[in-house]
Enzyme design. Structure first.
Site, PDB file in Angstrom:
ATOM      1  N   GLU A   3     110.243 -14.001   7.000  1.00 11.32           N
ATOM      2  CA  GLU A   3     108.879 -14.161   6.487  1.00 11.32           C
ATOM      3  C   GLU A   3     108.828 -14.636   5.046  1.00 11.32           C
ATOM      4  O   GLU A   3     107.770 -14.626   4.426  1.00 11.32           O
ATOM      5  CB  GLU A   3     108.056 -12.887   6.700  1.00 11.32           C
ATOM      6  N   HIS A  15      95.943  -6.943   5.619  1.00 13.79           N
ATOM      7  CA  HIS A  15      96.232  -5.801   6.494  1.00 13.79           C
ATOM      8  C   HIS A  15      94.990  -5.038   6.915  1.00 13.79           C
ATOM      9  O   HIS A  15      94.944  -4.454   7.985  1.00 13.79           O
ATOM     10  CB  HIS A  15      97.298  -4.913   5.855  1.00 13.79           C
ATOM     11  N   CYS A  46     105.981 -12.783  15.389  1.00 12.95           N
ATOM     12  CA  CYS A  46     105.035 -11.665  15.470  1.00 12.95           C
ATOM     13  C   CYS A  46     103.926 -11.774  14.435  1.00 12.95           C
ATOM     14  O   CYS A  46     103.181 -10.837  14.214  1.00 12.95           O
ATOM     15  CB  CYS A  46     105.764 -10.325  15.339  1.00 12.95           C
ATOM     16  N   ARG A  63     104.184  -1.603  13.167  1.00 16.46           N
ATOM     17  CA  ARG A  63     104.077  -1.558  11.700  1.00 16.46           C
ATOM     18  C   ARG A  63     104.030  -0.092  11.265  1.00 16.46           C
ATOM     19  O   ARG A  63     102.950   0.492  11.145  1.00 16.46           O
ATOM     20  CB  ARG A  63     102.802  -2.259  11.243  1.00 16.46           C
ATOM     21  N   ASN A 116     102.461 -14.475   8.800  1.00 15.74           N
ATOM     22  CA  ASN A 116     101.479 -14.062   7.785  1.00 15.74           C
ATOM     23  C   ASN A 116     102.073 -14.208   6.391  1.00 15.74           C
ATOM     24  O   ASN A 116     101.480 -14.772   5.486  1.00 15.74           O
ATOM     25  CB  ASN A 116     101.047 -12.610   7.989  1.00 15.74           C
ATOM     26  N   ASP A 117     103.271 -13.678   6.245  1.00 11.84           N
ATOM     27  CA  ASP A 117     103.910 -13.791   4.937  1.00 11.84           C
ATOM     28  C   ASP A 117     104.612 -15.127   4.761  1.00 11.84           C
ATOM     29  O   ASP A 117     104.646 -15.664   3.645  1.00 11.84           O
ATOM     30  CB  ASP A 117     104.893 -12.632   4.726  1.00 11.84           C
ATOM     31  N   ARG A 138     109.559  -1.576  13.149  1.00 15.15           N
ATOM     32  CA  ARG A 138     109.856  -2.185  11.850  1.00 15.15           C
ATOM     33  C   ARG A 138     109.842  -1.108  10.776  1.00 15.15           C
ATOM     34  O   ARG A 138     108.928  -0.282  10.737  1.00 15.15           O
ATOM     35  CB  ARG A 138     108.811  -3.251  11.521  1.00 15.15           C
ATOM     36  N   ARG A 154      97.440 -14.256   1.114  1.00 17.59           N
ATOM     37  CA  ARG A 154      96.897 -14.039   2.458  1.00 17.59           C
ATOM     38  C   ARG A 154      95.631 -13.198   2.462  1.00 17.59           C
ATOM     39  O   ARG A 154      94.919 -13.151   3.447  1.00 17.59           O
ATOM     40  CB  ARG A 154      97.965 -13.416   3.374  1.00 17.59           C
TER      41      ARG A 154
HETATM   42  C1  PEP Z   1     103.946 -11.184   8.980  1.00 20.01           C
HETATM   43  O1  PEP Z   1     104.097 -11.232   7.756  1.00 20.01           O
HETATM   44  O2  PEP Z   1     103.697 -12.189   9.690  1.00 20.01           O
HETATM   45  C2  PEP Z   1     104.029  -9.891   9.676  1.00 20.01           C
HETATM   46  C3  PEP Z   1     103.998  -9.809  10.985  1.00 20.01           C
HETATM   47  O3  PEP Z   1     104.110  -8.787   8.906  1.00 20.01           O
HETATM   48  P1  PEP Z   1     102.846  -8.110   8.171  1.00 20.01           P
HETATM   49  O4  PEP Z   1     101.611  -8.812   8.610  1.00 20.01           O
HETATM   50  O5  PEP Z   1     102.859  -6.681   8.545  1.00 20.01           O
HETATM   51  O6  PEP Z   1     103.170  -8.343   6.724  1.00 20.01           O
HETATM   52 MG    MG Z   2     104.897  -9.536   6.713  1.00 20.86          MG
END
Ligand code: PEP
Ligand code: MG
Length: 587
Positions: free
Chosen positions: A433, A191, A504, A298, A456-457, A334, A467
């Protein structure tokens, strides 16, 4: 001059002076002081020790009540160590004789003590090492937390170098003072990296032990696009990089031109391109770059940016601002995804051993209902002002969706009774995710209005790869066939029930992965604002039929390496301008 490679997470080239950001849990940089500053340093030391001792007395009293007098004795030992004359004199002597800051002296002397205990053959002594480390952190927290060098002290823009930065630290950076970031740890989708991109601060992470090698004032070059840091560059190199910057600036211009184009594939399929934001002000860049709305807001950054939890009014003000800036374009809010790397462990009284698998996201909200309700009320109120959707993060079970919908219904009733306006048909969707949600997508499709795949998750949990950990950054592969298969199944499940699917995750902004997503049937991509033009250019250069062939072939491969090589080879032919002469590509 030395070049060090890391992971480029936010593009841009910057030449500047280093500012090493202190972190009490890591190396304390050696900073010299002037002789006239000795007294101030000693006073700081005394104050920090006194505060630590008082704190420990309180801990001991509480521990006596909770766990009994005998077990609480350990804190008595901590206090007596702190008041040990030999220890303190050692620290004071170092400040006076070596002319260094109190924090560096504390760190050095405590480490010497820990080493001495560690070397003792009797295990009773070696166990004391932990106590010493603990004590040292406590005193340093008072020194650095309250008086340590901070960004406030920077006069001009500086490149912040740190072992690691939390998203909240990054959010708090003054854009005029922090011109670039370089960290020892971190991955592309952590993040902190996302925030750096959002703030358009060039950044390179995963640089190993850069922090230990630099001191304040050193000159370095950061190349955020290529993931490169150059220490002590010579004049020719500086000149070369600065001229590259100009070239890249021109490149941006052409992408800006692309931003104006309609995102329609060569065989006439319309793809919706939206932006991901962390702050309301980012709506501007999303629209400027040609985004058609916001596919992921976010909202946890409202929490992370401030010292305390936002009130309902603060939530509402932020959402209202987004809706107004969007002027009728859609906004997906979200709910707060706190936890894991978005909730500093220091904030937690009981740090979780395994925060990525812990109390995060929807789990956290459902365990903290007043906090969750405040946000839900604000989102519902904002839904009266424009096209707002609500999205739940990290859903793993149907119960979480049902419980959330129940709460939302209750709040709707309350608002109706209070005569407050909201959208009765507010669309409620979930992020896909975690593998559990992907595998159960057809069940979830009966409960929700839309899906958004968060790669991402999804990659983190499917491939068991942290990650944020630079050591396994090469294992973090959205193009892994296992991930592609999950996305394919989610799309199929969604289509059967007419549930729209977007993506996303950061990978949606990568042209190679975006082509695969389109081939798998995803028709909405929500990406970082800066990636919108590049994704539009891809869309206008390729047909869906071709993307489908790419995806079909990719999914049949054994490994992500094969997938990446194959897709890159094909895209290079279709879109050569997206690949520059060193082989890296831009969104
Ligand atoms: C993800 O996990 O791909 C996502 C968009 O959420 P974040 O990156 O905020 O965990
Ligand atoms: Mg995520």
């Amino acid at each position: 001059m030395e070049r060090i490679s890391g992971i480029g997470v936010s593009p841009g080239i910057v030449v500047g002076r280093v500012f090493v950001l202190d972190d009490e849990s890591r190396r304390i940089p050696r900073r010299s002081i002037k002789p006239e500053d000795i007294d101030r340093q000693l006073a700081r030391l005394e104050e920090a020790v006194e505060l630590s001792a008082c704190e420990l007395e309180r801990v001991r009293e509480q521990a006596e009540q909770d766990i009994g007098r005998e077990a609480a004795q350990i804190f008595g030992f901590h206090v007596s160590m702190l008041r040990d004359k030999v220890l303190m004199e050692g620290i004071q002597k170092l400040v006076r004789e070596e002319l260094i800051t109190a924090e560096h002296a504390v760190d050095t002397v405590f480490q010497q003590w820990a080493d001495r205990f560690r070397a003792m053959p009797d295990s009773a002594f070696t166990t004391k090492v932990n106590d010493i480390t603990d004590l040292s952190s406590r005193v340093l927290a008072h020194l650095i937390g309250e008086h340590g060098t901070s960004l406030e002290e920077i006069e001009d823009g500086a490149i912040v170098v740190a072992a690691e930065l939390t998203p909240s630290q990054t959010v708090g950076f003054d854009r005029d003072k922090v011109i670039a970031i370089a960290t020892d740890f971190g991955g592309r989708t952590s993040h902190t990296s996302i925030v750096a991109r959002a703030l358009s601060i060039p950044a390179v992470v995963g640089l190993g032990s850069l922090c230990n090698r630099l001191s304040d004032g050193d000159v370095i070059i950061i190349d955020g696009g290529r993931g490169m840091v150059i220490i002590d560059p010579d004049d020719d190199t500086i000149e070369h990089y600065l001229s590259e910057e100009v070239v890249r600036g021109e490149h941006q211009m052409t992408l800006r031109e692309m931003a104006k184009l309609e995102p329609i594939t060569t065989d006439g399929v319309e793809i919706q391109v939206l932006g991901n934001i962390e702050f309301a002000e980012e709506v501007g860049p999303v629209l400027e770059f040609g985004g058609e709305g916001v596919g992921l807001y976010r909202t946890e950054f409202l929490y992370l940016a401030g010292e305390r939890e936002p009130t309902e009014e603060e939530h509402f003000a932020a959402y209202k601002e987004c809706v107004e800036r969007l002027g009728g374009k859609p906004l997906t809010i979200r709910t707060m995804d706190l936890g894991a790397d978005k909730y500093t462990q220091a904030q937690s009284r009981n740090p979780e051993r395994n925060p990525a698998l812990g109390l995060r996201s929807i789990r956290y909200c459902l365990k903290n209902l007043p906090l969750f309700k405040r946000q839900l009320r604000a989102i519902l109120r904002a839904s009266a002002l424009g096209p707002v959707k609500l999205m739940l993060p990290l859903v793993t079970s149907i119960d979480e969706v049902r419980q959330s919908k129940h709460l939302i219904n209750d709040i709707m009733e309350d608002l109706a009774e209070e005569g407050v306006a909201f959208d009765r048909d507010l669309q409620i969707g979930i992020m896909i995710e975690v593998p559990a949600a992907a595998l159960m997508a057809s069940n979830f499709a009966r409960e929700v209005d839309f899906f958004s795949v968060g790669t991402n998750d999804l990659v983190q949990y499917t491939l068991a790869v942290d990650r944020t950990n630079e050591k396994v950054a090469d294992v973090f592969a959205p193009a892994h066939p296992a991930v592609l298969k999950l996305v394919r199944d989610v799309v199929r499940a969604g289509r059967r029930r007419e549930v729209p699917i977007s993506c996303c995750g950061e990978a949606a902004g990568d042209i190679e992965f975006a082509a695969l997503l389109m081939g798998l049937g995803v028709r909405t991509l929500s990406v970082s604002p800066g990636n919108v033009p590049g994704i539009k250019r891809l869309i206008r250069s390729i047909s869906i039929a071709r993307c489908e062939r790419l995806a079909k072939k990719a999914i049949s491969f054994d490994s992500d390496t094969q997938v990446s090589m194959y897709v890159r080879d094909r895209l290079r032919k279709i879109l050569p301008e997206a690949y520059d002469n060193v082989g890296s590509r831009r969104g």
